[in-house]
Design a protein around this motif. Structure first.
Motif, PDB file in Angstrom:
ATOM      1  N   ILE A  83       0.912  -1.390  -0.010  1.00 19.99           N
ATOM      2  CA  ILE A  83      -0.023   0.088  -0.014  1.00 19.99           C
ATOM      3  C   ILE A  83       0.843   1.249  -0.396  1.00 19.99           C
ATOM      4  O   ILE A  83       1.739   1.696   0.818  1.00 19.99           O
ATOM      5  CB  ILE A  83      -1.107  -0.184   1.018  1.00 19.99           C
ATOM      6  N   TRP A  84       0.767   2.211  -1.139  1.00 14.01           N
ATOM      7  CA  TRP A  84       1.365   3.540  -1.264  1.00 14.01           C
ATOM      8  C   TRP A  84       0.377   4.419  -0.569  1.00 14.01           C
ATOM      9  O   TRP A  84      -0.819   5.379  -1.006  1.00 14.01           O
ATOM     10  CB  TRP A  84       1.678   3.810  -2.235  1.00 14.01           C
ATOM     11  N   GLY A  85       0.794   4.817   0.709  1.00 11.87           N
ATOM     12  CA  GLY A  85       0.103   5.484   1.290  1.00 11.87           C
ATOM     13  C   GLY A  85       0.386   7.405   0.413  1.00 11.87           C
ATOM     14  O   GLY A  85      -0.722   8.549   1.452  1.00 11.87           O
ATOM     15  N   GLY A  86       0.794   7.720  -0.594  1.00 12.92           N
ATOM     16  CA  GLY A  86       0.754   9.458  -1.004  1.00 12.92           C
ATOM     17  C   GLY A  86       2.518  10.094  -1.389  1.00 12.92           C
ATOM     18  O   GLY A  86       3.084   9.713  -0.427  1.00 12.92           O
ATOM     19  N   ASP A  87       2.083  10.753  -1.719  1.00 16.10           N
ATOM     20  CA  ASP A  87       3.667  11.470  -2.100  1.00 16.10           C
ATOM     21  C   ASP A  87       4.214  10.680  -3.069  1.00 16.10           C
ATOM     22  O   ASP A  87       5.159  10.078  -2.787  1.00 16.10           O
ATOM     23  CB  ASP A  87       4.402  11.924  -0.871  1.00 16.10           C
ATOM     24  N   GLN A  88       3.708   9.117  -3.568  1.00 17.55           N
ATOM     25  CA  GLN A  88       4.658   8.551  -4.397  1.00 17.55           C
ATOM     26  C   GLN A  88       5.639   9.346  -5.645  1.00 17.55           C
ATOM     27  O   GLN A  88       6.785   8.282  -5.617  1.00 17.55           O
ATOM     28  CB  GLN A  88       3.810   8.363  -5.614  1.00 17.55           C
ATOM     29  N   THR A  89       5.655  10.200  -6.172  1.00 19.92           N
ATOM     30  CA  THR A  89       6.674  10.975  -6.496  1.00 19.92           C
ATOM     31  C   THR A  89       6.552  12.812  -5.886  1.00 19.92           C
ATOM     32  O   THR A  89       5.439  13.142  -5.461  1.00 19.92           O
ATOM     33  CB  THR A  89       6.162  11.267  -8.101  1.00 19.92           C
ATOM     34  N   TYR A  90       7.685  13.282  -6.203  1.00 17.24           N
ATOM     35  CA  TYR A  90       7.998  15.034  -5.133  1.00 17.24           C
ATOM     36  C   TYR A  90       8.134  15.305  -7.035  1.00 17.24           C
ATOM     37  O   TYR A  90       8.759  15.439  -7.809  1.00 17.24           O
ATOM     38  CB  TYR A  90       9.059  15.287  -4.695  1.00 17.24           C
ATOM     39  N   ILE A  91       6.579  16.120  -7.478  1.00 17.76           N
ATOM     40  CA  ILE A  91       7.075  16.915  -8.622  1.00 17.76           C
ATOM     41  C   ILE A  91       7.926  18.016  -8.121  1.00 17.76           C
ATOM     42  O   ILE A  91       6.930  18.562  -9.057  1.00 17.76           O
ATOM     43  CB  ILE A  91       5.589  16.840  -8.919  1.00 17.76           C
ATOM     44  N   ASP A  92       8.056  18.383  -6.640  1.00 13.79           N
ATOM     45  CA  ASP A  92       7.923  19.647  -6.370  1.00 13.79           C
ATOM     46  C   ASP A  92       9.441  20.616  -7.095  1.00 13.79           C
ATOM     47  O   ASP A  92       9.342  21.956  -7.199  1.00 13.79           O
ATOM     48  CB  ASP A  92       9.134  19.649  -4.970  1.00 13.79           C
ATOM     49  N   PHE A  93      10.451  20.119  -7.880  1.00 11.92           N
ATOM     50  CA  PHE A  93      11.464  20.532  -8.691  1.00 11.92           C
ATOM     51  C   PHE A  93      10.707  20.929  -9.993  1.00 11.92           C
ATOM     52  O   PHE A  93      11.426  21.290 -10.728  1.00 11.92           O
ATOM     53  CB  PHE A  93      12.251  20.099  -8.866  1.00 11.92           C
ATOM     54  N   ILE A  94       9.512  20.888 -10.288  1.00 10.95           N
ATOM     55  CA  ILE A  94       8.722  21.292 -11.450  1.00 10.95           C
ATOM     56  C   ILE A  94       8.768  22.818 -11.680  1.00 10.95           C
ATOM     57  O   ILE A  94       9.098  23.263 -13.280  1.00 10.95           O
ATOM     58  CB  ILE A  94       7.025  20.935 -11.956  1.00 10.95           C
ATOM     59  N   PHE A  95       9.128  23.082 -10.100  1.00  9.54           N
ATOM     60  CA  PHE A  95       8.741  24.853 -10.853  1.00  9.54           C
ATOM     61  C   PHE A  95      10.421  25.647 -10.461  1.00  9.54           C
ATOM     62  O   PHE A  95      10.658  26.665 -11.089  1.00  9.54           O
ATOM     63  CB  PHE A  95       8.263  25.179  -9.112  1.00  9.54           C
ATOM     64  N   GLU A  96      11.469  24.737 -10.187  1.00  6.46           N
ATOM     65  CA  GLU A  96      12.867  25.433 -10.578  1.00  6.46           C
ATOM     66  C   GLU A  96      12.809  24.257 -12.523  1.00  6.46           C
ATOM     67  O   GLU A  96      14.249  25.215 -13.125  1.00  6.46           O
ATOM     68  CB  GLU A  96      13.816  24.554  -9.815  1.00  6.46           C
ATOM     69  N   ASP A  97      12.822  23.382 -13.064  1.00  2.98           N
ATOM     70  CA  ASP A  97      12.822  22.945 -14.281  1.00  2.98           C
ATOM     71  C   ASP A  97      12.270  23.061 -15.141  1.00  2.98           C
ATOM     72  O   ASP A  97      13.017  23.138 -16.506  1.00  2.98           O
ATOM     73  CB  ASP A  97      13.030  21.257 -14.123  1.00  2.98           C
TER      74      ASP A  97
ATOM     75  N   GLU B 273      11.188   7.234 -13.915  1.00  4.50           N
ATOM     76  CA  GLU B 273      12.596   7.377 -13.274  1.00  4.50           C
ATOM     77  C   GLU B 273      11.931   7.164 -11.636  1.00  4.50           C
ATOM     78  O   GLU B 273      13.316   5.975 -11.293  1.00  4.50           O
ATOM     79  CB  GLU B 273      12.845   8.510 -12.769  1.00  4.50           C
ATOM     80  N   ASN B 274      11.255   7.733 -11.689  1.00  2.00           N
ATOM     81  CA  ASN B 274      10.425   6.204  -9.833  1.00  2.00           C
ATOM     82  C   ASN B 274      10.229   5.470 -10.419  1.00  2.00           C
ATOM     83  O   ASN B 274      10.690   4.410  -9.310  1.00  2.00           O
ATOM     84  CB  ASN B 274       9.722   7.120  -9.397  1.00  2.00           C
ATOM     85  N   TRP B 275       9.108   4.752 -11.009  1.00  2.00           N
ATOM     86  CA  TRP B 275       8.688   3.472 -10.896  1.00  2.00           C
ATOM     87  C   TRP B 275      10.215   2.702 -11.163  1.00  2.00           C
ATOM     88  O   TRP B 275      10.476   1.131 -10.995  1.00  2.00           O
ATOM     89  CB  TRP B 275       7.784   3.608 -12.217  1.00  2.00           C
ATOM     90  N   GLU B 276      11.510   3.229 -12.232  1.00  2.00           N
ATOM     91  CA  GLU B 276      12.328   1.983 -12.530  1.00  2.00           C
ATOM     92  C   GLU B 276      13.917   2.209 -11.948  1.00  2.00           C
ATOM     93  O   GLU B 276      14.611   2.039 -11.982  1.00  2.00           O
ATOM     94  CB  GLU B 276      12.788   3.039 -13.829  1.00  2.00           C
ATOM     95  N   ARG B 277      13.398   3.156 -10.922  1.00  2.00           N
ATOM     96  CA  ARG B 277      14.491   2.508  -9.436  1.00  2.00           C
ATOM     97  C   ARG B 277      14.798   1.072  -9.317  1.00  2.00           C
ATOM     98  O   ARG B 277      13.552   0.551  -8.569  1.00  2.00           O
ATOM     99  CB  ARG B 277      14.102   3.860  -8.381  1.00  2.00           C
ATOM    100  N   PRO B 278      15.711   0.858  -9.443  1.00  2.00           N
ATOM    101  CA  PRO B 278      15.831  -0.254  -9.343  1.00  2.00           C
ATOM    102  C   PRO B 278      15.367  -1.485  -8.188  1.00  2.00           C
ATOM    103  O   PRO B 278      14.517  -1.787  -7.905  1.00  2.00           O
ATOM    104  CB  PRO B 278      17.843  -0.378  -8.715  1.00  2.00           C
ATOM    105  N   GLU B 279      15.217  -0.413  -6.997  1.00  2.00           N
ATOM    106  CA  GLU B 279      14.592  -0.855  -5.085  1.00  2.00           C
ATOM    107  C   GLU B 279      12.921  -0.749  -5.565  1.00  2.00           C
ATOM    108  O   GLU B 279      12.247  -1.903  -4.860  1.00  2.00           O
ATOM    109  CB  GLU B 279      15.158   0.584  -4.507  1.00  2.00           C
ATOM    110  N   VAL B 280      12.813   0.100  -6.477  1.00  2.00           N
ATOM    111  CA  VAL B 280      11.508   0.195  -6.806  1.00  2.00           C
ATOM    112  C   VAL B 280      10.612  -0.846  -7.761  1.00  2.00           C
ATOM    113  O   VAL B 280       9.525  -1.548  -7.329  1.00  2.00           O
ATOM    114  CB  VAL B 280      10.996   1.517  -6.581  1.00  2.00           C
TER     115      VAL B 280
END
Length: 672
Positions: free
Chosen positions: A219-233, A271-278
């Motif tokens: 069960i993934w409880g939220g903040d599966q990704t952090y999109i914060d850096f979109i405002f810089e990139d 990128e997050n889904w393809e991290r080896p541990e994830v």
């Protein structure tokens, strides 16, 4: 923003009509939105926005993460998703999400299992950023017995083959699962702070448990990704953040910007889904997910009308929703209802894990405003569905990304509310400006307003609490809340408050709040946790009900020494849970202190077995057990259905050998 003759864009000066807008004012270009995704149509633009810079690795320790996120490879997945068990047809239902570059034919998938298995292909997007998105609908015979069925899979991509397996519980098997939240770092975490943490450390521990005792569900409880850096990139958004206050909230969400933002979300998920541990977990443990604000943008939904209803925020929200439905639920906006998600405007789910366990995922973002967490019409749909479908279920887990029970910080709430309401000219004062977020309001304002226990939401929470109590009483189901978000861990609970308090096993108001956060993100400073222990931690929210943060942690994870502050730990963590049979229900008493471990009867007294028990990742396979201990008293006891919750805690940098991870156990009895 206005286009200039060189094909670029520049910041526009707001007209007198929109000058000095207050955060609580209706948005002048979107005064009557019908939903959080109600984005006004943009004007026509003849120029293009700037392209994003090329990706670069952000940290040598996490080479799989780059800024901005990289484009994906030609073959992605499978990512497995659990839907439910259908006990009428005796089927396990799930899906797999697979992406293939459009120049290739559809890959071939093969499953091997002793249980009968059927599947079919469904195209979600024929072309999404040069990828075709497939959903594989899977139904598996739910066989009788108390073991697991191994489901092997093999995919022929035409140029290579990948393979793996996941496990499902048979009808009589006790389900085992994991729960976590906050799978990344937000924009406020410095590179120096990140350098002290091993990005994948807690994930690898979760995978080590799964390798020894296969999890049926994650069960993934939220903040599966952090999109914060979109405002810089994203150059357009970076300039938008720096715009003058009034111009910012009347600025168009351009069509070409939408495409760039969608691709940023798409690549971030990949990128997050393809991290080896994830990737290992997604390919070997069927998942259930419910999003939170960082999957959209920090504080999404918890801003006053001027910001909340602006074209940019509604446009960003709509884009995030589309990507969330694809990656987290294997569906689209058009197909979501057919795929089982429900709500007035949001996307909730009710899932059944065999005959004794159900999970409700509550979407607390899609309908959120500064005053409302979920629309009353969604609450009606939730409780109607629970009333009709919860039959002979022992345990119901309610998944709220933000804790349903947590601290109240009244003084801070009042302080930030006053700062939010300052005149616009005050926003430019150095002291105020330094404490503001990128949206021009106090950095912690949205974090406090996010909480169920904020003054703006506590009445709604208490109404829902009454409904949950009525449901528990009527259906004789034990309700437990799973939540994350707050970057620390702990246990809270509700229970009956009366002159003659019932035993736990008979108390329908006994509901535990399990808080597990974060699996990656930076924990709060220990000083903040110490201060949190000084504020009020016991409340009486509604009639005959006591709410409290529990003194759950008796010893330090790092050393095993007795601990002073026992309610919350500022350590990264994840939560393991399993169903198990227990003995005499009379062993459960309403104790006031201690880690709620197993209690055994002895001369009419109870003695709690407290934690933590030290476990290193290497010794986990030897020490982890599926079955409960039993008291050797010579008496015959009735069997109960217990939910065992284990918080696995990552120790700080300075820990004794063999104490890299330790656990604290909580046993939750069913309701008799």
């Amino acid at each position: 923003m206005a286009d200039n003759e060189h094909g670029e864009y520049e910041m526009a000066t707001p007209t007198e009509k929109y000058r000095n807008l207050n955060a609580n004012d209706p948005n002048p270009v979107n005064p009557n939105p019908q939903s959080n995704t109600d984005c006004p149509p943009p004007r026509q633009h003849t120029t293009k926005i700037k392209a994003m810079p090329p990706p670069s690795n952000t940290n040598a320790k996490t080479p799989s993460i780059s800024r901005p996120p990289r484009k994906p490879g030609p073959a992605l997945g499978p990512y497995y998703h659990f839907i439910s068990t259908d006990l009428n047809r005796m089927l396990w239902l799930g899906s797999a999400l697979i992406f293939r570059e459009i120049s290739y034919d559809r890959p071939q998938i093969e499953f091997t299992s002793e249980a009968k298995l059927d599947f079919n292909w469904e195209v979600l997007y024929d072309n999404i950023f040069n990828m075709r998105a497939y959903r594989v609908n899977i139904s598996i015979e739910l066989r009788n017995g108390d073991g697991d069925d191994r489901i092997g899979w093999k995919i022929d991509w035409s140029d290579r083959i990948t393979e793996g397996a996941f496990h499902i519980a048979r009808y009589n098997q006790k389900w085992r699962g994991g729960f976590f939240s906050c799978n990344g770092f937000d924009a406020t975490v410095s590179e120096q702070a990140k350098s002290h943490l091993i990005f994948e450390n807690v994930w690898e521990h979760l995978n080590s448990v799964h390798a020894q005792v296969s999890l049926h569900l994650l069960i993934w409880g939220g903040d599966q990704t952090y999109i914060d850096f979109i405002f810089e990139d994203v150059p357009f958004l970076k300039d938008w953040v720096d715009m003058e206050w009034d111009a910012k909230w009347t600025c168009d969400f351009r069509d070409d910007l939408r495409e760039q933002v969608e691709e940023y979300h798409f690549n971030t998920y990949i990128e997050n889904w393809e991290r080896p541990e994830v990737k290992n977990a997604l390919a070997s443990i069927p998942s259930l997910m419910m999003w939170d604000d960082h999957d959209i943008f920090d504080g999404a939904g918890s801003y006053p009308p001027l910001l909340h209803d602006s074209p940019m925020m509604t446009g960003l929200f709509k884009t995030a929703q589309r990507m969330r439905l694809l990656f987290q639920h294997h569906t689209t906006v058009e197909k979501a209802r057919d795929h089982g998600l429900f709500g007035y405007q949001g996307y909730n789910f009710l899932t059944f894990c065999g005959p004794n366990l159900a999970i409700l995922g509550a979407d607390a973002r899609t309908e959120r405003t500064a005053e409302v967490v979920q629309d009353e019409r969604s609450w009606d749909m939730i409780f109607d569905r629970l009333d009709k479908q919860i039959q002979n279920i022992s345990h119901l887990i309610i998944l709220f990304p933000v804790p349903f029970s947590f601290l109240r910080l009244k003084v801070a709430e009042t302080c930030f509310e006053h700062i939010k309401n300052l005149p616009n000219k005050c926003r430019q004062l150095p002291l105020v400006k330094q404490t503001n977020s990128i949206f021009g309001l106090p950095e912690l304002y949205d974090d406090l307003l996010d909480e169920w226990t904020h003054d703006a939401h506590i009445d709604e929470r208490n109404r829902a609490l009454r409904h949950f109590q009525e449901l528990a009483q009527k259906k004789r189901v034990r309700i437990t809340f799973f939540s994350g978000d707050v970057h620390c861990c702990g246990i809270s609970r509700f229970k009956t408050h009366s002159k003659t308090n019932p035993l736990s096993i008979y108390d329908p108001k006994l509901m535990y709040q399990v808080i597990s956060s974060a699996i990656v993100n930076l924990p709060p400073p220990r000083t903040a946790i110490h201060i949190a222990h000084l504020v009020k931690t016991t409340w009486y929210p509604i009639e005959n009900t006591k709410e409290e943060l529990v003194d759950f942690f008796q010893r330090q994870p790092e050393t095993g020494k007795r601990i002073l502050h026992k309610k919350i730990l500022p350590n990264r963590n994840w939560c393991y849970f399993e169903q198990c049979d227990d003995i005499d229900p009379a062993i459960y008493t309403t104790t006031e202190t201690g880690c709620f471990g197993r209690c055994f009867t002895s001369k009419n007294r109870t003695t709690p077995e407290t934690g933590p028990l030290s476990r290193s990742a290497e010794s986990l396979a030897r020490q982890h057990t599926n079955g409960p201990a039993r008291a050797d008293t010579g008496q015959v006891y009735s069997t109960t259905h217990t939910l065992k919750v284990r918080l696995w805690i990552e120790s700080g940098r300075k820990h004794r050998p063999g104490r890299e991870f330790v656990h604290y156990d909580l046993l939750i009895p069913n309701l008799i």
